[in-house]
Design an enzyme around this catalytic site. Structure first.
Site, PDB file in Angstrom:
ATOM      1  N   GLU A  39      42.024  45.576  25.127  1.00  0.00           N
ATOM      2  CA  GLU A  39      41.594  46.456  26.216  1.00  0.00           C
ATOM      3  C   GLU A  39      40.161  46.949  26.000  1.00  0.00           C
ATOM      4  O   GLU A  39      39.366  47.003  26.940  1.00  0.00           O
ATOM      5  CB  GLU A  39      42.546  47.641  26.361  1.00  0.00           C
ATOM      6  CG  GLU A  39      43.897  47.294  26.945  1.00  0.00           C
ATOM      7  CD  GLU A  39      43.807  46.794  28.381  1.00  0.00           C
ATOM      8  OE1 GLU A  39      42.904  47.237  29.123  1.00  0.00           O
ATOM      9  OE2 GLU A  39      44.636  45.955  28.763  1.00  0.00           O
ATOM     10  N   TYR A 121      42.860  55.290  31.700  1.00  0.00           N
ATOM     11  CA  TYR A 121      43.147  53.885  32.020  1.00  0.00           C
ATOM     12  C   TYR A 121      43.612  53.122  30.780  1.00  0.00           C
ATOM     13  O   TYR A 121      44.641  52.437  30.803  1.00  0.00           O
ATOM     14  CB  TYR A 121      41.919  53.185  32.631  1.00  0.00           C
ATOM     15  CG  TYR A 121      42.148  51.692  32.742  1.00  0.00           C
ATOM     16  CD1 TYR A 121      42.861  51.169  33.819  1.00  0.00           C
ATOM     17  CD2 TYR A 121      41.726  50.824  31.738  1.00  0.00           C
ATOM     18  CE1 TYR A 121      43.136  49.812  33.895  1.00  0.00           C
ATOM     19  CE2 TYR A 121      41.998  49.467  31.807  1.00  0.00           C
ATOM     20  CZ  TYR A 121      42.693  48.962  32.893  1.00  0.00           C
ATOM     21  OH  TYR A 121      42.979  47.622  32.959  1.00  0.00           O
ATOM     22  N   ASP A 139      42.699  49.220  37.764  1.00  0.00           N
ATOM     23  CA  ASP A 139      41.365  48.764  37.395  1.00  0.00           C
ATOM     24  C   ASP A 139      40.656  48.223  38.632  1.00  0.00           C
ATOM     25  O   ASP A 139      41.170  48.316  39.756  1.00  0.00           O
ATOM     26  CB  ASP A 139      41.446  47.718  36.276  1.00  0.00           C
ATOM     27  CG  ASP A 139      41.974  46.373  36.748  1.00  0.00           C
ATOM     28  OD1 ASP A 139      42.514  46.279  37.875  1.00  0.00           O
ATOM     29  OD2 ASP A 139      41.846  45.393  35.986  1.00  0.00           O
TER      30      ASP A 139
END
Length: 268
Positions: A39, A121, A139
């Site tokens: 990520e 996020y 996203d």
């Protein structure tokens, strides 16, 4: 939102995923640390470029405790070419914190405090892809899909988009659903095809402060371990002394560089 419309949308996304699913290394694990690494690397970086870096990183430091023991220079050297070195610094600091205070348990750490470099996020993504936790994370790809498929205005708020994302979430399938959405947005329903622009765009690299920072870090990691200010003027040609000083000061504040008299070096 009408239930039938949502069901049709889910079927479309899962059908595409069944046919066009991407084979990505971080999808072959539910290890929170591995997913965290992917990520962080994927922030503002293309998937194709990340695969090689991710594979080498996990091979070098297979656990968060292994990463915690690495030196700052080792971490930055492995990161070279990915850009935004501050991301690597924060990832390293996170590893040290979680290793020392939570015995390497990222999920426990996330539940108890805000970790370096981890916003909402990224936290939701780690929980979704490692635990299959019921949750949503919107996203730029998912935002574009929702706007296009439900014919939404570009002025829609993040809160309303999140509400819609929750309505569309298939119960018990959070991990597969988000992987499917990301594949659909990245390989089919692209920004070029829809004309829907992302909320933020990445600035041009050529001639930017990011380029100057990258040149300094690369030189210190591959050529010489220390540099004088005079030497740095040759590496960062074409910029003013004031701009160079600001770049160096920011790199010191971010924990990338340290200064001893007239010498600059990677902070360990």
């Amino acid at each position: 939102m009408h239930v039938t419309k949502i069901q049709q949308f889910q079927n479309k996304i899962f059908t595409y995923y069944a046919q066009k699913k991407r084979d990505l290394p971080w999808r072959k694990t539910t290890d929170p640390y591995s997913i965290l690494v992917s990520e962080v690397m994927l922030q503002q970086t293309q998937v194709d470029r990340v695969i090689k870096y991710y594979t080498e990183w996990i091979t070098t430091w297979p656990t968060i405790n292994d990463l915690a023991k690495a030196s700052r220079s080792e971490v930055l050297k492995k990161w070279l070419g990915l850009g935004y070195n501050s991301r690597a610094i924060r990832l390293h600091e996170l590893a040290q914190k979680v290793s020392q205070q939570y015995q390497g348990d990222i999920i426990k750490a996330l539940s108890q405090e805000k970790l370096p470099g981890i916003g909402p996020y990224t936290q939701h993504a780690i929980e979704i892809f490692s635990l299959n936790k019921e949750g949503v994370t919107v996203d730029t790809n998912i935002r574009r899909i929702l706007m296009h498929e439900f014919n939404l205005s570009s002025t829609i708020s993040d809160k309303d988009l999140e509400t819609l994302a929750w309505q569309c979430l298939p119960k018990g399938k959070s991990r597969d659903w988000h992987n499917a959405l990301m594949d659909y947005g990245a390989t089919f329903l692209t920004a070029h095809k829809t004309g829907i622009k992302p909320k933020t765009t990445q600035s041009t690299f050529e001639g930017s402060d990011r380029q100057m920072r990258a040149q300094i870090v690369r030189y210190l990691l591959t050529k010489r371990k220390t540099l004088s200010y005079a030497s740095l003027t040759h590496i960062t040609k074409g910029i003013s002394q004031e701009r160079r000083a600001k770049i160096l000061q920011k790199m010191i504040e971010e924990g990338i560089l340290t200064q001893k008299k007239d010498k600059y070096m990677i902070k360990e």
